[in-house]
Design a protein around this motif. Structure first.
Motif, PDB file in Angstrom:
ATOM      1  N   GLY A 382       0.848  -1.183   0.000  1.00 52.18           N
ATOM      2  CA  GLY A 382       0.000   0.000   0.000  1.00 52.18           C
ATOM      3  C   GLY A 382       0.885   1.234   0.000  1.00 52.18           C
ATOM      4  O   GLY A 382       2.110   1.142  -0.149  1.00 52.18           O
ATOM      5  N   PHE A 383       0.297   2.397   0.203  1.00 50.87           N
ATOM      6  CA  PHE A 383       1.075   3.633   0.165  1.00 50.87           C
ATOM      7  C   PHE A 383       0.603   4.596   1.246  1.00 50.87           C
ATOM      8  O   PHE A 383      -0.595   4.725   1.507  1.00 50.87           O
ATOM      9  CB  PHE A 383       0.968   4.290  -1.216  1.00 50.87           C
ATOM     10  N   GLU A 384       1.587   5.245   1.863  1.00 47.93           N
ATOM     11  CA  GLU A 384       1.321   6.291   2.841  1.00 47.93           C
ATOM     12  C   GLU A 384       1.534   7.642   2.178  1.00 47.93           C
ATOM     13  O   GLU A 384       2.573   7.890   1.561  1.00 47.93           O
ATOM     14  CB  GLU A 384       2.255   6.159   4.040  1.00 47.93           C
ATOM     15  N   PHE A 385       0.532   8.508   2.305  1.00 52.12           N
ATOM     16  CA  PHE A 385       0.615   9.881   1.805  1.00 52.12           C
ATOM     17  C   PHE A 385       0.698  10.793   3.028  1.00 52.12           C
ATOM     18  O   PHE A 385      -0.268  10.921   3.777  1.00 52.12           O
ATOM     19  CB  PHE A 385      -0.611  10.220   0.961  1.00 52.12           C
ATOM     20  N   ARG A 386       1.851  11.418   3.218  1.00 52.33           N
ATOM     21  CA  ARG A 386       2.076  12.277   4.378  1.00 52.33           C
ATOM     22  C   ARG A 386       2.016  13.743   3.936  1.00 52.33           C
ATOM     23  O   ARG A 386       2.824  14.203   3.122  1.00 52.33           O
ATOM     24  CB  ARG A 386       3.421  11.968   5.023  1.00 52.33           C
ATOM     25  N   PHE A 387       1.046  14.482   4.467  1.00 51.19           N
ATOM     26  CA  PHE A 387       0.857  15.903   4.156  1.00 51.19           C
ATOM     27  C   PHE A 387       1.382  16.730   5.319  1.00 51.19           C
ATOM     28  O   PHE A 387       0.989  16.506   6.469  1.00 51.19           O
ATOM     29  CB  PHE A 387      -0.626  16.197   3.938  1.00 51.19           C
ATOM     30  N   THR A 388       2.248  17.703   5.032  1.00 48.21           N
ATOM     31  CA  THR A 388       2.907  18.469   6.094  1.00 48.21           C
ATOM     32  C   THR A 388       2.817  19.963   5.811  1.00 48.21           C
ATOM     33  O   THR A 388       3.044  20.414   4.682  1.00 48.21           O
ATOM     34  CB  THR A 388       4.393  18.071   6.203  1.00 48.21           C
ATOM     35  N   LYS A 389       2.485  20.730   6.848  1.00 54.16           N
ATOM     36  CA  LYS A 389       2.540  22.182   6.718  1.00 54.16           C
ATOM     37  C   LYS A 389       3.997  22.636   6.626  1.00 54.16           C
ATOM     38  O   LYS A 389       4.881  22.069   7.269  1.00 54.16           O
ATOM     39  CB  LYS A 389       1.892  22.850   7.931  1.00 54.16           C
TER      40      LYS A 389
END
Length: 426
Positions: A382-389
């Motif tokens: 699977g895949f992890e999508f990490r969104f960061t400010k």
């Protein structure tokens, strides 16, 4: 009569005082990083005076914002618009419906019989017909229907890669100042590279994108420096845009949602109209490790442009919709608290909802996961999508609705092992 001398000191004092009291809306707009020079195109851009209306598919007949804009850009009431049903599996029906809507909003529309599925017609001969090409050329705009974008390029591009007479007429219309509009497949052809016969998103992330298979040449009306995709938010297609852009070396991508449109003028100013909005994806600072078997990337910048927002492709300047002009979210606001995550980041509008929650929360990052069948009996990737400010991240909220614009969120994607089965019945 004595001539009055000019007092420069008084003038400068008054000017500086006036500038200090200008309203916020008159100050320099936000700029989506990186600076323009980092995303300069490697090939010359087409010289065109016309406009583009790039529609994400699913355009409803009552979407007056989009239909009226097309008619207006084509010249207003009575404007001639050539309808290309080339992508459709039922071109006669598609042309009939589209012409009906364009006439409802004031246009004088007509069908262009260049479609490989058009019964009783030789599309190759029709595409080279001089009289038909001249009729297209003298129009104020063209409209490409949805369906399969490969049918458009097959019908309008010769086997040697050169343009047919009909396609050359479209380009002449566009260079002169006409409008080129397209929905779904008609939007995909707007960039120089388009998705051609793509697999589902997860298989593409797991095994990569092959030039000539998942992607192929488009018609390139937007230029060689911007990648375009459609049906974006309802189908989670932002995740396929990124590997395609990296594979073909695009630094900037525009993905538009259904029943919505990007309107792009000759100065390359983008306006979002219609039901919702679209994503702006910037890979100019991205790091991609091609040696790994599964897709991975760090430092992609992703922004959500809502309806009414404006963005300049050349300067990267952003102007919020009028209802968001005073709604910039300042640090410390923290309207929402607690972890921000999505168990299905490829789901319907999931990416935008996560970005909106992140920009208005006390959290610095959010996590989204993409995986396959939870009932599979074997482990899968699977895949992890990490969104960061980041310090450049900015959000705006409407003063009249719970609607956001979100700029410059960092996105990192990495493969993860998903145990299967995900759950057992008790």
């Amino acid at each position: 009569m004595r001539k009055r001398s000019f007092n420069w000191f008084s003038f400068l004092t008054i000017l500086l005082a006036a500038l200090a009291h200008l309203p916020a809306a008159a100050q320099e707009p936000d700029t989506l990083k990186p600076p323009p020079e980092a995303t300069a195109p490697e090939k010359p851009l087409p010289v065109a005076k016309g406009s583009l209306v790039i529609i994400g598919g699913g355009l409803r007949g009552d979407n007056a914002d989009v239909w009226s804009k097309i008619v207006s850009l084509a010249g207003g009431r009575g404007a001639r618009i050539a309808v290309f049903p080339s992508a459709s599996g039922t071109p006669e029906k598609a042309a009939e419906i589209i012409i009906g809507y364009l006439k409802k909003y004031g246009a004088d529309a007509f069908a262009v019989p260049v479609a490989i599925r058009l019964a009783g017609s030789d599309y190759r001969k029709a595409a080279e017909d001089a009289a038909l090409a001249e009729k297209i050329r003298r129009s104020g705009g063209v409209y490409f229907a949805g369906g399969d974008q490969s049918r458009i390029t097959k019908a309008l591009v010769r086997e040697d890669g050169t343009r047919t007479a009909a396609l050359e007429a479209v380009w002449d219309l566009y260079r002169r100042g006409g409008v080129v509009a397209g929905t779904s497949a008609g939007a995909a052809i707007m960039s120089s590279t388009m998705f051609h016969n793509p697999r589902a998103i997860l298989p593409m992330l797991r095994s990569g994108i092959t030039d000539g298979q998942e992607v192929a040449p488009g018609l390139g009306f937007i230029g060689d420096d911007v990648f375009v995709d459609q049906h974006l938010l309802v189908r989670g297609r932002f995740a396929r845009m990124i590997p395609a852009m990296l594979t073909k070396n695009y630094k900037l991508g525009l993905g538009i949602d259904e029943d919505s449109a990007f309107v792009i003028n000759a100065q390359r100013e983008v306006e979002v109209i219609g039901y919702s909005g679209g994503l702006l994806i910037d890979t100019s600072q991205a790091v991609w490790d091609k040696t790994k078997p599964d897709f991975n990337v760090s430092n992609v910048r992703i922004s959500y442009l809502d309806r009414g927002d404006r963005f300049n492709i050349i300067t990267h300047s952003f102007t919020p919709a009028p209802d968001k002009a005073g709604g910039r979210i300042e640090p410390g606001r923290e309207a929402l608290r607690g972890p921000v995550y999505s168990n299905d980041i490829l789901g319907n509008y999931a990416v935008v909802q996560l970005m909106e929650r992140l920009i208005d929360s006390d959290q610095e990052e959010a996590i989204g996961v993409a995986s396959g069948n939870p009932r599979s009996t074997t482990p899968e990737v699977g895949f992890e999508f990490r969104f960061t400010k980041t310090p450049e991240s900015v959000g705006y909220i409407s003063g009249i609705a719970e609607a956001y614009s979100v700029l410059n969120i960092r996105l990192d994607v990495r493969p993860i092992d998903i145990p299967r089965p995900l759950y057992k019945y008790r």
